[in-house]
Design a protein around this motif. Structure first.
Motif, PDB file in Angstrom:
ATOM      1  N   SER A   1       0.963  -1.070   0.040  1.00 52.17           N
ATOM      2  CA  SER A   1      -0.052  -0.057   0.049  1.00 52.17           C
ATOM      3  C   SER A   1       0.933   1.202  -0.013  1.00 52.17           C
ATOM      4  O   SER A   1       2.124   1.288   0.286  1.00 52.17           O
ATOM      5  CB  SER A   1      -0.887  -0.031   1.395  1.00 52.17           C
ATOM      6  N   ASN A   2       0.151   2.448  -0.521  1.00 47.97           N
ATOM      7  CA  ASN A   2       1.051   3.752  -0.235  1.00 47.97           C
ATOM      8  C   ASN A   2      -0.186   4.604   0.377  1.00 47.97           C
ATOM      9  O   ASN A   2      -1.019   3.976   0.759  1.00 47.97           O
ATOM     10  CB  ASN A   2       1.224   4.201  -1.571  1.00 47.97           C
ATOM     11  N   ASP A   3      -0.003   5.813   0.411  1.00 48.15           N
ATOM     12  CA  ASP A   3      -1.077   6.729   0.709  1.00 48.15           C
ATOM     13  C   ASP A   3      -2.294   6.796   0.104  1.00 48.15           C
ATOM     14  O   ASP A   3      -3.344   7.525   0.612  1.00 48.15           O
ATOM     15  CB  ASP A   3      -0.700   8.052   1.250  1.00 48.15           C
ATOM     16  N   VAL A   4      -2.488   6.394  -1.045  1.00 44.56           N
ATOM     17  CA  VAL A   4      -3.699   6.347  -1.803  1.00 44.56           C
ATOM     18  C   VAL A   4      -4.219   5.189  -2.250  1.00 44.56           C
ATOM     19  O   VAL A   4      -5.602   4.953  -2.581  1.00 44.56           O
ATOM     20  CB  VAL A   4      -3.538   7.302  -3.223  1.00 44.56           C
ATOM     21  N   LEU A   5      -3.471   4.055  -2.134  1.00 41.60           N
ATOM     22  CA  LEU A   5      -3.780   2.734  -2.728  1.00 41.60           C
ATOM     23  C   LEU A   5      -3.538   1.608  -1.897  1.00 41.60           C
ATOM     24  O   LEU A   5      -2.356   1.501  -1.389  1.00 41.60           O
ATOM     25  CB  LEU A   5      -3.381   2.548  -4.355  1.00 41.60           C
ATOM     26  N   GLU A   6      -4.415   0.778  -1.607  1.00 43.08           N
ATOM     27  CA  GLU A   6      -3.839  -0.537  -1.094  1.00 43.08           C
ATOM     28  C   GLU A   6      -4.334  -1.778  -1.682  1.00 43.08           C
ATOM     29  O   GLU A   6      -5.637  -1.934  -2.285  1.00 43.08           O
ATOM     30  CB  GLU A   6      -4.699  -0.639   0.281  1.00 43.08           C
ATOM     31  N   LEU A   7      -3.437  -2.711  -2.127  1.00 42.89           N
ATOM     32  CA  LEU A   7      -3.718  -3.762  -2.977  1.00 42.89           C
ATOM     33  C   LEU A   7      -3.331  -4.984  -2.254  1.00 42.89           C
ATOM     34  O   LEU A   7      -2.223  -5.097  -1.461  1.00 42.89           O
ATOM     35  CB  LEU A   7      -2.700  -3.713  -4.146  1.00 42.89           C
ATOM     36  N   LYS A   8      -4.113  -6.291  -2.517  1.00 42.08           N
ATOM     37  CA  LYS A   8      -3.935  -7.427  -1.856  1.00 42.08           C
ATOM     38  C   LYS A   8      -3.748  -8.548  -3.076  1.00 42.08           C
ATOM     39  O   LYS A   8      -4.531  -8.580  -4.088  1.00 42.08           O
ATOM     40  CB  LYS A   8      -5.041  -7.814  -0.919  1.00 42.08           C
ATOM     41  N   ILE A   9      -2.958  -9.316  -2.897  1.00 41.70           N
ATOM     42  CA  ILE A   9      -2.133  -9.977  -4.137  1.00 41.70           C
ATOM     43  C   ILE A   9      -2.278 -11.468  -3.610  1.00 41.70           C
ATOM     44  O   ILE A   9      -1.379 -11.982  -2.703  1.00 41.70           O
ATOM     45  CB  ILE A   9      -0.999  -9.603  -4.763  1.00 41.70           C
ATOM     46  N   ASP A  10      -2.994 -12.491  -4.394  1.00 43.80           N
ATOM     47  CA  ASP A  10      -3.155 -13.897  -4.155  1.00 43.80           C
ATOM     48  C   ASP A  10      -1.816 -14.836  -4.543  1.00 43.80           C
ATOM     49  O   ASP A  10      -1.327 -14.494  -5.709  1.00 43.80           O
ATOM     50  CB  ASP A  10      -4.501 -14.434  -4.622  1.00 43.80           C
TER      51      ASP A  10
ATOM     52  N   LEU B   1      -9.319   2.153  -2.933  1.00 46.37           N
ATOM     53  CA  LEU B   1      -8.897   3.409  -2.695  1.00 46.37           C
ATOM     54  C   LEU B   1      -8.861   4.135  -1.462  1.00 46.37           C
ATOM     55  O   LEU B   1     -10.145   4.317  -0.940  1.00 46.37           O
ATOM     56  CB  LEU B   1      -9.874   4.305  -3.971  1.00 46.37           C
ATOM     57  N   THR B   2      -8.023   4.448  -0.768  1.00 46.66           N
ATOM     58  CA  THR B   2      -8.099   4.701   0.720  1.00 46.66           C
ATOM     59  C   THR B   2      -8.699   6.139   1.076  1.00 46.66           C
ATOM     60  O   THR B   2      -9.017   6.262   2.148  1.00 46.66           O
ATOM     61  CB  THR B   2      -6.731   4.683   1.174  1.00 46.66           C
ATOM     62  N   ASN B   3      -8.757   6.914   0.070  1.00 46.10           N
ATOM     63  CA  ASN B   3      -9.226   8.264   0.174  1.00 46.10           C
ATOM     64  C   ASN B   3     -10.668   8.597  -0.070  1.00 46.10           C
ATOM     65  O   ASN B   3     -11.194   9.769  -0.109  1.00 46.10           O
ATOM     66  CB  ASN B   3      -8.366   9.330  -0.594  1.00 46.10           C
ATOM     67  N   TYR B   4     -11.276   7.531  -0.555  1.00 45.58           N
ATOM     68  CA  TYR B   4     -12.677   7.700  -1.237  1.00 45.58           C
ATOM     69  C   TYR B   4     -13.593   6.889  -0.458  1.00 45.58           C
ATOM     70  O   TYR B   4     -13.364   5.696  -0.116  1.00 45.58           O
ATOM     71  CB  TYR B   4     -12.638   7.560  -2.725  1.00 45.58           C
ATOM     72  N   LYS B   5     -14.969   7.430  -0.451  1.00 42.47           N
ATOM     73  CA  LYS B   5     -16.189   6.480  -0.031  1.00 42.47           C
ATOM     74  C   LYS B   5     -17.399   6.343  -0.894  1.00 42.47           C
ATOM     75  O   LYS B   5     -17.261   7.107  -1.976  1.00 42.47           O
ATOM     76  CB  LYS B   5     -16.621   7.001   1.429  1.00 42.47           C
ATOM     77  N   THR B   6     -17.921   5.506  -0.950  1.00 43.11           N
ATOM     78  CA  THR B   6     -19.023   5.481  -1.697  1.00 43.11           C
ATOM     79  C   THR B   6     -20.357   6.483  -1.172  1.00 43.11           C
ATOM     80  O   THR B   6     -20.079   6.768  -0.460  1.00 43.11           O
ATOM     81  CB  THR B   6     -19.700   3.841  -1.977  1.00 43.11           C
TER      82      THR B   6
ATOM     83  N   TYR C   1      -5.297   2.069 -10.828  1.00 44.53           N
ATOM     84  CA  TYR C   1      -6.560   1.868 -10.106  1.00 44.53           C
ATOM     85  C   TYR C   1      -6.879   3.114  -9.497  1.00 44.53           C
ATOM     86  O   TYR C   1      -6.050   3.674  -8.595  1.00 44.53           O
ATOM     87  CB  TYR C   1      -6.430   0.846  -9.313  1.00 44.53           C
ATOM     88  N   GLY C   2      -7.806   4.040 -10.027  1.00 44.48           N
ATOM     89  CA  GLY C   2      -7.921   5.231  -9.212  1.00 44.48           C
ATOM     90  C   GLY C   2      -9.119   6.143 -10.011  1.00 44.48           C
ATOM     91  O   GLY C   2      -9.922   5.464 -10.513  1.00 44.48           O
ATOM     92  N   PRO C   3      -9.208   7.199  -9.783  1.00 43.41           N
ATOM     93  CA  PRO C   3     -10.319   8.099  -9.895  1.00 43.41           C
ATOM     94  C   PRO C   3     -10.394   8.497 -11.342  1.00 43.41           C
ATOM     95  O   PRO C   3      -9.216   8.430 -12.036  1.00 43.41           O
ATOM     96  CB  PRO C   3     -10.296   9.537  -9.096  1.00 43.41           C
ATOM     97  N   THR C   4     -11.421   8.526 -11.944  1.00 44.34           N
ATOM     98  CA  THR C   4     -11.336   9.064 -13.492  1.00 44.34           C
ATOM     99  C   THR C   4     -11.409  10.635 -13.479  1.00 44.34           C
ATOM    100  O   THR C   4     -12.381  11.654 -13.698  1.00 44.34           O
ATOM    101  CB  THR C   4     -12.783   8.499 -14.163  1.00 44.34           C
ATOM    102  N   ASP C   5     -10.187  10.978 -13.110  1.00 44.26           N
ATOM    103  CA  ASP C   5      -9.923  12.504 -13.060  1.00 44.26           C
ATOM    104  C   ASP C   5      -9.343  13.026 -14.112  1.00 44.26           C
ATOM    105  O   ASP C   5      -7.973  12.380 -14.402  1.00 44.26           O
ATOM    106  CB  ASP C   5      -9.227  12.733 -11.739  1.00 44.26           C
ATOM    107  N   TYR C   6      -9.744  13.667 -14.805  1.00 46.22           N
ATOM    108  CA  TYR C   6      -8.752  14.341 -15.993  1.00 46.22           C
ATOM    109  C   TYR C   6      -7.571  14.814 -15.871  1.00 46.22           C
ATOM    110  O   TYR C   6      -6.685  14.523 -16.364  1.00 46.22           O
ATOM    111  CB  TYR C   6      -9.798  15.353 -16.696  1.00 46.22           C
TER     112      TYR C   6
END
Length: 623
Positions: free
Chosen positions: A99-108, A119-124, A330-335
């Protein structure tokens, strides 16, 4: 028959043997009782003991080795050379997390792919963390054939993880092994503060294992989670985008099921409206096959997934080995975020084609970014931007209204011509055109300014649903400008409208109705002409369509249309009562009629054609 006699000697022998056995048992029991337990323990732990009576731990080791050998043999029977990977300690359902400060990944370990991306900084909309991958909604698999005729899928095989760090970069190497030095590797590198991670696929020593004469396909699939309040609105902007032939792009996702194929694929994006998963490659995939399936059959029931995307990409061997340098996003659809990567990823944001996209990219996006940076609210930024746009377009509005005023002044004379030549449509049209030409007026002059505004209106129509900055930003009664506002919940669902009442669309519809009353109403003919559309019907229908159509749209877009029409009404009132004097317009028209009017080529040609048609009609009547 001879009678058997009692044998005393045999009896004595049995007694002696029994006595000896009892004495031996007693002697052995006494010996066991005097053995020191510590000495016995030390004797068991002595390394290198070759006595035939093996200690218990060594017996377990031998049994384990035997079991491992059996398991390896069974795995090789099923998987061939890749049976080695199934015999390693890593052949478990474990996961590795980076992980970093914006993204956390788990790999099998199984499959070597990401099983969870958060995405650690966003909620639904309902305050749940935003997951792009979770609970098996995505898969990543390489399908290939081995030289011994087996067809294998990497998603069913076990990779061995190795975690390292290079400065602040977190690195995970997932290896699907044939031996210690022969493997297929997925390598992930996650950098600080980045949604984009380096990803590579390479093989080592597999040129004699993978059958190069058979297709090798990379299959990536994902079912998009619902993240927004309105599933229909989110689903409208959920689509599959891919780039091919070094810069061209195409889209899937507007229908229930779509399928396309192309060549030289450089990236594939699974866009879930405001969040996107993208696979990019430095070495283009030779060909790709893409599918999009709509999973929302009933919006009241199916609320977990929006669409299912699948991409099948052809991989090529180089010297018998795989070697692809790629990236995952893996992130926001931000232009701004996507555009900064300089990989043509801004095409993932639907800003419109041609001039519409150009206006958004170079005018509205930077201007709105400036306003939202200096103003205290995104809602105020929308209002200020709308005011500026309407002021810039006010000269066009003035031209349009001036043309309508001229037509209003000429209305009595046009009605006279209609009455005079009511039985001769051709003559009526000729005389009407002469009147327009002499007066310096034209019904088309009012349409042209309106047409000039269409690129701006359409660009803004594309801008607001794609503005990531508006997501979960509130204004007045709207708690999220990227979704619909709600002032009342309905106990039932109205088709095409929904189960709620939004106030901004109501205000926008009222403003549009007033605007159309001021424009269409003043130029509306007193009597409806045959074959002409009913202008009153159109005047009432447009606001009604706005009310229904925008009830589930982003409240930021409805706020813009409400503000825009309100400002336009104000500008038109100023033009009507302050700037334009209809008496002066009438006097000027009369002066223009007295002056000789030089016709342009188009008008002259049209008049000549109409006169010729009139002559032919008269000749036919004489015959």
């Amino acid at each position: 028959m001879e009678e058997k006699k009692f044998d005393v000697q045999s009896l004595i022998g049995f007694i002696l043997i029994g006595g000896i056995l009892i004495w031996m048992l007693y002697t052995n029991s006494a010996s066991e009782e005097v053995v020191d337990p510590q000495q016995e323990t030390e004797q068991v732990e002595v390394p290198g003991n070759t006595d035939s009576n093996q200690p218990p731990q060594q017996e377990q080791d031998l049994q384990s080795q035997g079991a491992d050998s059996t398991a390896l043999a069974q795995a090789r029977e099923r998987l061939g050379a890749f049976g080695y990977s199934a015999s390693l300690p890593s052949a478990t359902e474990n996961t590795t997390t980076i992980s970093n400060d914006v993204l956390e990944l788990k790999i099998d370990n199984k499959g070597g792919y990401i099983s969870e991306a958060r995405l650690t900084n966003y909620k639904t909309f309902d305050s749940i963390p935003v997951y792009l991958i979770k609970d098996g909604n995505a898969s990543f698999n390489i399908n290939f054939t081995t030289t011994d005729g087996r067809t294998l899928d990497t998603e069913n095989l076990y990779f061995e993880p190795e975690v390292t760090q290079n400065g602040d970069n977190h690195i995970i190497s997932m290896k699907l092994k044939v031996s210690e030095n022969e493997f297929l590797e997925y390598r992930y590198v996650l950098k600080p503060g980045e949604y984009m991670l380096d990803f590579s696929i390479r093989s080592q020593g597999l040129n004699d294992v993978i059958n190069s004469s058979r297709d090798i396909n990379l299959n990536w699939e994902l079912k998009g989670y619902r993240h927004a309040k309105s599933i229909s609105y989110e689903n409208r902007y959920t689509e599959l985008i891919y780039e091919y032939d070094e810069g061209d792009d195409d889209y899937l996702g507007s229908g229930d099921f779509e399928e396309q194929e192309d060549e030289n694929i450089t990236y594939v994006a699974f866009k879930q409206h405001f969040f996107t998963s993208i696979l990019l490659t430095d070495n283009p995939f030779e060909r790709g096959k893409f599918t999009s399936e709509n999973l929302v059959q009933d919006e009241e029931v199916d609320t977990v997934y929006t669409k299912k995307f699948a991409a099948q990409l052809a991989l090529e061997l180089q010297g018998g080995e795989l070697n692809y340098n790629m990236d995952w996003y893996y992130g926001p659809t931000d232009y701004k975020i996507l555009n900064d990567y300089d990989r043509n990823l801004d095409e993932v944001v639907p800003l419109g084609w041609g001039i519409f996209g150009w206006i958004n990219k170079y005018v509205f996006i930077p201007f709105f970014a400036f306003l939202s940076g200096v103003l205290p609210s995104y809602g105020i930024a929308i209002i200020v931007m709308t005011i500026v746009v309407r002021i810039v377009l006010s000269p066009v509005t003035y031209k349009s209204y001036l043309s309508q005023a001229k037509m209003k002044v000429l209305r009595p004379e046009i009605n006279e011509l209609n009455e005079k030549y009511k039985d001769n449509a051709m003559k009526k049209q000729q005389e009407t055109m002469k009147l327009y030409s002499k007066a310096g007026a034209s019904p088309m002059s009012g349409c042209l300014p309106a047409l000039m505004q269409i690129p701006v209106f359409y660009a803004l129509f594309q801008f607001f649903p794609s503005a990531f900055q508006l997501r979960q930003k509130g204004f007045l009664w709207a708690d999220d400008l990227s979704s619909y506002d709600t002032i009342a919940e309905l106990p039932f669902t109205i088709p095409f409208y929904g189960d709620h009442v939004s106030l901004f669309p109501i205000l926008a519809s009222i403003a549009i109705f007033i605007y159309m009353m001021m424009t269409t109403g003043q130029s509306m003919q007193q009597t409806q002409q045959p074959g002409m559309p009913n202008m009153k019907f159109i005047m009432y229908l447009s606001p009604l369509m706005m009310l229904f159509f925008f009830n589930n749209y982003a409240s930021g877009l409805s706020l813009y249309y409400f503000t825009s029409n309100l400002i336009t009404i104000g500008i038109m009132l100023v033009i009507k009562y302050v700037i334009i004097d209809e008496d002066k317009i009438h006097a000027k028209i009369q002066e223009n009629k007295k002056k000789p009017k030089k016709q342009n080529k188009f008008t002259r040609k049209m008049q000549e054609m109409m006169e010729q048609a009139e002559q032919q009609k008269n000749q036919q009547k004489k015959k």
